[in-house]
Design a protein around this motif. Structure first.
Motif, PDB file in Angstrom:
ATOM      1  N   PHE A 123       0.747  -0.980  -0.148  1.00 28.58           N
ATOM      2  CA  PHE A 123      -0.193   0.300   0.054  1.00 28.58           C
ATOM      3  C   PHE A 123       0.914   1.258   0.148  1.00 28.58           C
ATOM      4  O   PHE A 123       2.213   0.942   0.656  1.00 28.58           O
ATOM      5  N   ALA A 124       0.124   2.146  -0.874  1.00 24.73           N
ATOM      6  CA  ALA A 124       0.828   3.564  -0.767  1.00 24.73           C
ATOM      7  C   ALA A 124       0.458   4.685   0.885  1.00 24.73           C
ATOM      8  O   ALA A 124      -0.598   4.572   0.935  1.00 24.73           O
ATOM      9  N   VAL A 125       1.775   5.065   1.865  1.00 23.14           N
ATOM     10  CA  VAL A 125       1.264   5.120   2.695  1.00 23.14           C
ATOM     11  C   VAL A 125       1.639   6.434   3.197  1.00 23.14           C
ATOM     12  O   VAL A 125       2.631   7.080   3.118  1.00 23.14           O
ATOM     13  N   ASP A 126       1.109   7.361   3.397  1.00 23.03           N
ATOM     14  CA  ASP A 126       1.312   9.125   3.713  1.00 23.03           C
ATOM     15  C   ASP A 126       1.264   9.065   5.312  1.00 23.03           C
ATOM     16  O   ASP A 126       0.133   8.544   5.688  1.00 23.03           O
ATOM     17  N   ALA A 127       2.782  10.019   5.201  1.00 20.62           N
ATOM     18  CA  ALA A 127       2.759  10.260   6.860  1.00 20.62           C
ATOM     19  C   ALA A 127       1.993  11.608   6.833  1.00 20.62           C
ATOM     20  O   ALA A 127       2.378  12.773   5.732  1.00 20.62           O
ATOM     21  N   VAL A 128       0.801  11.684   7.519  1.00 21.15           N
ATOM     22  CA  VAL A 128       0.561  13.256   7.765  1.00 21.15           C
ATOM     23  C   VAL A 128      -0.047  14.165   9.270  1.00 21.15           C
ATOM     24  O   VAL A 128       0.533  13.263   9.385  1.00 21.15           O
ATOM     25  N   GLY A 129       0.582  15.103   8.572  1.00 20.63           N
ATOM     26  CA  GLY A 129       1.038  15.991  10.545  1.00 20.63           C
ATOM     27  C   GLY A 129      -0.303  16.000  10.866  1.00 20.63           C
ATOM     28  O   GLY A 129      -0.061  16.484  12.848  1.00 20.63           O
ATOM     29  N   ASP A 130      -1.807  15.967  10.513  1.00 16.33           N
ATOM     30  CA  ASP A 130      -2.833  16.247  11.524  1.00 16.33           C
ATOM     31  C   ASP A 130      -3.913  16.370  10.882  1.00 16.33           C
ATOM     32  O   ASP A 130      -3.755  15.374   9.534  1.00 16.33           O
ATOM     33  N   ILE A 131      -4.600  15.460  11.611  1.00 14.31           N
ATOM     34  CA  ILE A 131      -5.598  14.574  10.784  1.00 14.31           C
ATOM     35  C   ILE A 131      -6.860  15.539   9.295  1.00 14.31           C
ATOM     36  O   ILE A 131      -7.392  14.666   8.822  1.00 14.31           O
ATOM     37  N   ALA A 132      -6.557  17.241  10.004  1.00  7.73           N
ATOM     38  CA  ALA A 132      -7.235  17.203   8.710  1.00  7.73           C
ATOM     39  C   ALA A 132      -6.410  17.499   7.689  1.00  7.73           C
ATOM     40  O   ALA A 132      -7.382  17.557   6.180  1.00  7.73           O
ATOM     41  N   ALA A 133      -5.220  16.715   7.287  1.00  9.16           N
ATOM     42  CA  ALA A 133      -4.588  16.197   5.869  1.00  9.16           C
ATOM     43  C   ALA A 133      -5.408  14.846   5.420  1.00  9.16           C
ATOM     44  O   ALA A 133      -4.189  15.195   4.432  1.00  9.16           O
ATOM     45  N   ILE A 134      -5.577  14.481   6.073  1.00  8.04           N
ATOM     46  CA  ILE A 134      -6.348  13.239   5.610  1.00  8.04           C
ATOM     47  C   ILE A 134      -7.376  13.289   4.345  1.00  8.04           C
ATOM     48  O   ILE A 134      -8.102  14.303   4.336  1.00  8.04           O
ATOM     49  N   GLY A 135      -7.653  13.329   3.257  1.00  3.02           N
ATOM     50  CA  GLY A 135      -7.900  13.302   2.117  1.00  3.02           C
ATOM     51  C   GLY A 135      -8.835  12.568   1.596  1.00  3.02           C
ATOM     52  O   GLY A 135      -9.187  11.254   1.890  1.00  3.02           O
ATOM     53  N   GLU A 136      -9.775  12.630   0.664  1.00  2.71           N
ATOM     54  CA  GLU A 136     -10.283  11.837  -0.154  1.00  2.71           C
ATOM     55  C   GLU A 136      -9.847  10.543  -1.202  1.00  2.71           C
ATOM     56  O   GLU A 136     -10.234   9.405  -0.886  1.00  2.71           O
ATOM     57  N   GLU A 137      -8.177  11.018  -0.599  1.00  5.26           N
ATOM     58  CA  GLU A 137      -7.379   9.167  -1.547  1.00  5.26           C
ATOM     59  C   GLU A 137      -7.491   8.501  -0.630  1.00  5.26           C
ATOM     60  O   GLU A 137      -6.897   7.792  -1.340  1.00  5.26           O
ATOM     61  N   HIS A 138      -8.029   8.688   0.266  1.00  3.68           N
ATOM     62  CA  HIS A 138      -7.296   7.577   1.250  1.00  3.68           C
ATOM     63  C   HIS A 138      -8.290   7.035   2.006  1.00  3.68           C
ATOM     64  O   HIS A 138      -9.450   7.395   2.042  1.00  3.68           O
ATOM     65  N   ARG A 139      -8.000   5.945   1.694  1.00  4.41           N
ATOM     66  CA  ARG A 139      -9.335   4.058   1.819  1.00  4.41           C
ATOM     67  C   ARG A 139      -9.469   4.042   3.422  1.00  4.41           C
ATOM     68  O   ARG A 139      -9.846   3.582   3.150  1.00  4.41           O
ATOM     69  N   LEU A 140      -8.373   4.417   4.137  1.00  2.00           N
ATOM     70  CA  LEU A 140      -8.147   3.842   5.148  1.00  2.00           C
ATOM     71  C   LEU A 140      -7.078   5.287   6.459  1.00  2.00           C
ATOM     72  O   LEU A 140      -5.871   5.382   5.494  1.00  2.00           O
ATOM     73  N   ALA A 141      -7.501   5.259   7.574  1.00  2.00           N
ATOM     74  CA  ALA A 141      -6.750   6.573   7.819  1.00  2.00           C
ATOM     75  C   ALA A 141      -6.482   5.542   9.649  1.00  2.00           C
ATOM     76  O   ALA A 141      -7.290   4.907   9.957  1.00  2.00           O
ATOM     77  N   VAL A 142      -5.416   5.746  10.078  1.00  2.00           N
ATOM     78  CA  VAL A 142      -5.080   5.624  11.306  1.00  2.00           C
ATOM     79  C   VAL A 142      -4.513   6.859  11.952  1.00  2.00           C
ATOM     80  O   VAL A 142      -4.121   7.661  12.378  1.00  2.00           O
ATOM     81  N   VAL A 143      -5.069   6.888  13.142  1.00  2.00           N
ATOM     82  CA  VAL A 143      -5.299   7.582  14.512  1.00  2.00           C
ATOM     83  C   VAL A 143      -4.385   7.196  16.040  1.00  2.00           C
ATOM     84  O   VAL A 143      -5.606   6.355  16.263  1.00  2.00           O
ATOM     85  N   VAL A 144      -3.358   6.920  16.538  1.00  2.00           N
ATOM     86  CA  VAL A 144      -3.398   6.614  17.658  1.00  2.00           C
ATOM     87  C   VAL A 144      -3.874   8.038  18.678  1.00  2.00           C
ATOM     88  O   VAL A 144      -3.695   9.282  18.774  1.00  2.00           O
ATOM     89  N   ASN A 145      -4.199   7.596  19.446  1.00  2.00           N
ATOM     90  CA  ASN A 145      -5.330   8.562  20.843  1.00  2.00           C
ATOM     91  C   ASN A 145      -5.270   8.101  21.955  1.00  2.00           C
ATOM     92  O   ASN A 145      -6.022   6.733  22.013  1.00  2.00           O
ATOM     93  N   PRO A 146      -4.482   8.509  23.144  1.00  2.00           N
ATOM     94  CA  PRO A 146      -3.350   9.879  23.006  1.00  2.00           C
ATOM     95  C   PRO A 146      -2.053   8.940  22.072  1.00  2.00           C
ATOM     96  O   PRO A 146      -1.659   8.316  22.211  1.00  2.00           O
TER      97      PRO A 146
END
Length: 340
Positions: A123-146
């Motif tokens: 899979f192509a993985v994009d390291a994004v700095g914030d959840i606002a940077a998750i775009g329409e091209e992403h079919r799965l998003a990972v957020v570690v909280n906290p």
């Protein structure tokens, strides 16, 4: 094959490099409660027999009540790392776009095994700095909280909005709440029934101080949990682990939280007393930022104290909790000897 990621722990290797017996080192490199809970009795038959269904069901009911997941019975897994490894398979077999068209967003920097697992599966993985940077091209998003290691936290309402956005584009949201026990208000578990495109991972060993048990829980709608269970195979979680989960998740954990808070306060006092700048963390670990991080790391190793350094943030060090005030003093004395 990608190179293994350097995690916390590794006392054996540190002792081999800097001397001393592993058992004499002070391991502050992990985010694990250093004061493990007292173990309840485990019936002898649990050790003797394969883990039968009633043990699994009891642990799932206890986890449901502890996490507040409503009608969802969380699935016990042999450490959440086991299901992180299954996420690419889940994505490839779901109704999301074909693998070649699917991109994964991982809010970073964070626990590195997510990127590693998806990248290894193609899979192509994009390291994004914030959840606002998750775009329409992403079919799965990972957020570690906290988040691990900087302790960033996202309010539930923001993650619910992200889930709804991911669902609208036929995607999945994975929220890793490995460090969520100390702050239950951050958890999405109570909303999981109404969030069909959500997968939550919870760690058991970090909060209870039983990381060697290798136990976690996955919370999601039934079809996802059924697939995880099938892929993990029979008896994936040991009977003793299931028995302990059933017992400990039903206990009052307020004393555990107070003890962790006390240990966290002790660590903060040592670090600020040594003139180090706290840059983030949770109650189970603290990150400091210092241009001399590499030298401090080596200095502490020479005093047989292991902390966590990072190849992607060379001015960061992560300090886990010490088990008692005597260990706080040991760390403080070593830091005071560091030549500035």
């Amino acid at each position: 094959m990608s190179a293994p990621i350097a995690h916390g722990g590794g006392i054996t290797a540190a002792a081999a490099a800097f001397g001393g017996r592993p058992e004499d080192w002070l391991d502050l490199s992990t985010g694990i409660n250093p004061c493990p809970v007292a173990l309840p009795d485990i019936p002898a038959r649990v050790w003797h027999r394969l883990p039968d269904r009633h043990l699994v069901d009891a642990a799932r009911r206890a986890a449901r009540d502890y996490y507040g997941s409503g009608e969802i019975l969380p699935l016990p897994v042999p450490g959440t790392q086991s299901v992180i490894q299954l996420l690419p398979r889940l994505m490839a077999g779901s109704s999301v776009a074909a693998m070649t068209d699917s991109r994964v967003a991982v809010v970073s920097p964070t626990y590195g095994e997510y990127t590693r697992a998806f990248a290894a599966a193609g899979f192509a993985v994009d390291a994004v700095g914030d959840i606002a940077a998750i775009g329409e091209e992403h079919r799965l998003a990972v957020v570690v909280n906290p988040n691990n290691p900087d302790g960033r936290a996202w309010p539930a309402k923001m993650l619910i909005a992200l889930h709804d956005r991911m669902k609208s584009q036929n995607g999945l949201l994975v929220v890793d709440e490995a460090f969520g026990d100390a702050d239950p208000a951050l958890s999405l578990a109570a909303r999981a029934e109404e969030l069909s495109n959500l997968v939550i991972f919870r760690s058991f060993g970090k909060f209870f101080g039983l990381a060697g048990l290798r136990l976690g829980f996955a919370i999601a709608e039934g079809d996802i949990l059924d697939r995880f269970e099938e892929w993990l195979g029979p008896w994936s979680v040991s009977g003793p682990a299931l028995s302990l989960a059933d017992s400990l998740l039903r206990q009052d954990v307020s004393a555990i939280r107070r003890r962790i808070d006390e240990r966290s306060s002790g660590l903060h006092g040592v670090l600020t007393g040594a003139g180090l700048r706290i840059a983030g963390g949770t109650t189970l670990f603290t990150v400091v930022a210092d241009s001399r991080a590499s030298d401090i790391y080596t200095h502490l190793c020479r005093h047989h104290i292991l902390v966590r350094k990072f190849d992607y943030a060379r001015d960061w060090l992560r300090f886990g909790l010490a088990p008692d005030p005597a260990a706080d003093r040991r760390l403080g004395e070593a830091l005071q000897r560091f030549e500035r």
